[in-house]
Design an enzyme around this catalytic site. Sequence first.
Site, mmCIF file in Angstrom:
data_model
loop_
_atom_site.group_PDB
_atom_site.id
_atom_site.type_symbol
_atom_site.label_atom_id
_atom_site.label_comp_id
_atom_site.label_asym_id
_atom_site.label_seq_id
_atom_site.Cartn_x
_atom_site.Cartn_y
_atom_site.Cartn_z
ATOM 1 N N SER A 21 0.812 -1.215 0.000
ATOM 2 C CA SER A 21 0.000 0.000 0.000
ATOM 3 C C SER A 21 0.850 1.273 0.000
ATOM 4 C CB SER A 21 -0.918 0.014 1.222
ATOM 5 O OG SER A 21 -1.637 1.230 1.282
ATOM 6 N N SER A 23 -0.651 4.125 0.705
ATOM 7 C CA SER A 23 -1.385 5.059 1.553
ATOM 8 C C SER A 23 -0.524 5.692 2.641
ATOM 9 C CB SER A 23 -2.597 4.362 2.174
ATOM 10 O OG SER A 23 -3.555 4.068 1.182
ATOM 11 N N LYS A 72 -13.807 -3.610 2.386
ATOM 12 C CA LYS A 72 -14.676 -2.478 2.076
ATOM 13 C C LYS A 72 -16.152 -2.758 2.337
ATOM 14 C CE LYS A 72 -11.584 -0.336 -1.313
ATOM 15 N NZ LYS A 72 -11.454 0.206 -2.684
ATOM 16 N N ASP A 109 -13.359 6.742 -3.183
ATOM 17 C CA ASP A 109 -12.927 6.266 -4.501
ATOM 18 C C ASP A 109 -13.748 6.927 -5.608
ATOM 19 O OD1 ASP A 109 -10.921 4.510 -3.656
ATOM 20 O OD2 ASP A 109 -12.343 2.872 -3.351
ATOM 21 N N GLY A 132 -14.054 -4.589 -18.105
ATOM 22 C CA GLY A 132 -14.068 -5.386 -16.884
ATOM 23 C C GLY A 132 -15.341 -5.196 -16.087
ATOM 24 N N ALA A 133 -15.540 -6.106 -15.103
ATOM 25 C CA ALA A 133 -16.776 -6.066 -14.322
ATOM 26 C C ALA A 133 -16.540 -6.478 -12.881
ATOM 27 C CB ALA A 133 -17.818 -6.984 -14.962
ATOM 28 N N GLY A 134 -15.339 -6.224 -12.366
ATOM 29 C CA GLY A 134 -15.041 -6.564 -10.977
ATOM 30 C C GLY A 134 -15.514 -5.492 -10.016
ATOM 31 N N ARG A 161 -21.349 -11.847 -15.343
ATOM 32 C CA ARG A 161 -20.764 -10.522 -15.158
ATOM 33 C C ARG A 161 -21.603 -9.461 -15.869
ATOM 34 N NH1 ARG A 161 -16.991 -9.789 -11.117
ATOM 35 N NH2 ARG A 161 -15.314 -11.318 -11.238
ATOM 36 N N TYR A 221 -1.657 1.101 -11.194
ATOM 37 C CA TYR A 221 -0.525 2.019 -11.015
ATOM 38 C C TYR A 221 0.804 1.294 -10.808
ATOM 39 C CZ TYR A 221 -1.193 1.175 -5.974
ATOM 40 O OH TYR A 221 -1.339 0.585 -4.739
ATOM 41 N N GLY A 242 -3.973 4.978 -12.252
ATOM 42 C CA GLY A 242 -4.407 4.538 -10.941
ATOM 43 C C GLY A 242 -3.789 5.355 -9.823
#
Length: 279
Positions: A21, A23, A72, A109, A132-134, A161, A221, A242
């Site tokens: 991370s 962050s 999350k 986000d 995509g579809a995540g 999806r 990223y 990203g």
Amino acid sequence: MPVRATDARRAAVLGSPIAHSLSPVLHRTAYAELGLVDRTYDRFDVDEAALPAFFAELGPEWAGLSLTMPLKRAVIPLLDEISDTAASVEAVNTVVFTDDGRRLGDNTDIPGMVAALRERGVAQVDSAAVLGAGATASSALAALARVCTGEVVAYVRSAARAAEMRRWGERLEVDVRTADWADAAEALHFPLVVATTPAGTTDALAAAVPERPTTLFDVLYDPWPTTLAARWSMYGGAVVSGLDLLVHQAVLQVEQMTGRAPAPVEAMRKAGEHALAAR
């Protein structure tokens, strides 16, 4: 003596795995730039099973938490309230602890995506494509609800999806049409392309980048640039990375957790770029 909410405050990012991370780099840079010398920001490897016990041990010195996968959604039952933005995608990436002990959840986000696009001059488009579809794709649809005035076409690999993306579209009031991944090269001609897939998934599409590409938002990223993003830039198209998203969502977290605004966007971005280059 008990720590008061006005004394030195703590924050951290939780997730599993978490060692990668950025962050801590972003938040600590913000604290330094804002002169918040008594603020600390750490990282903890916490999975879904360990999350309730972690919350139970938090004292009044805590200002907030950043949450990444797989927490999350798991965090929601532990909170007193979540924002409409977080509720819209059933995902919380930010928890702020109030002075009276309440736990408030938000999702930065989605506004972070919008801010990253606006930074590149994309405030509104009449159509867009999502690759995509995540989990990230639902946040992308929520962001597109604020940016796209027309149809969003989602390129996916399965009927399941496809159905999921259409359900998210109905929930978020976005006009979503689904298409087969085999036709994903078509997506590259839209005014805005949002790639939400894992590393390497879009590499084969690079050869299909048009001569005059528009805007690509690639949520990856590391590694960067992706093959698709590199070809897109080479042809003169605008690219949102990203890292741009990570910085802008962290900016909003810093402002919520500290009460100080504006957070130092450029200093945080440079710190993130330096950390990635050092890997």
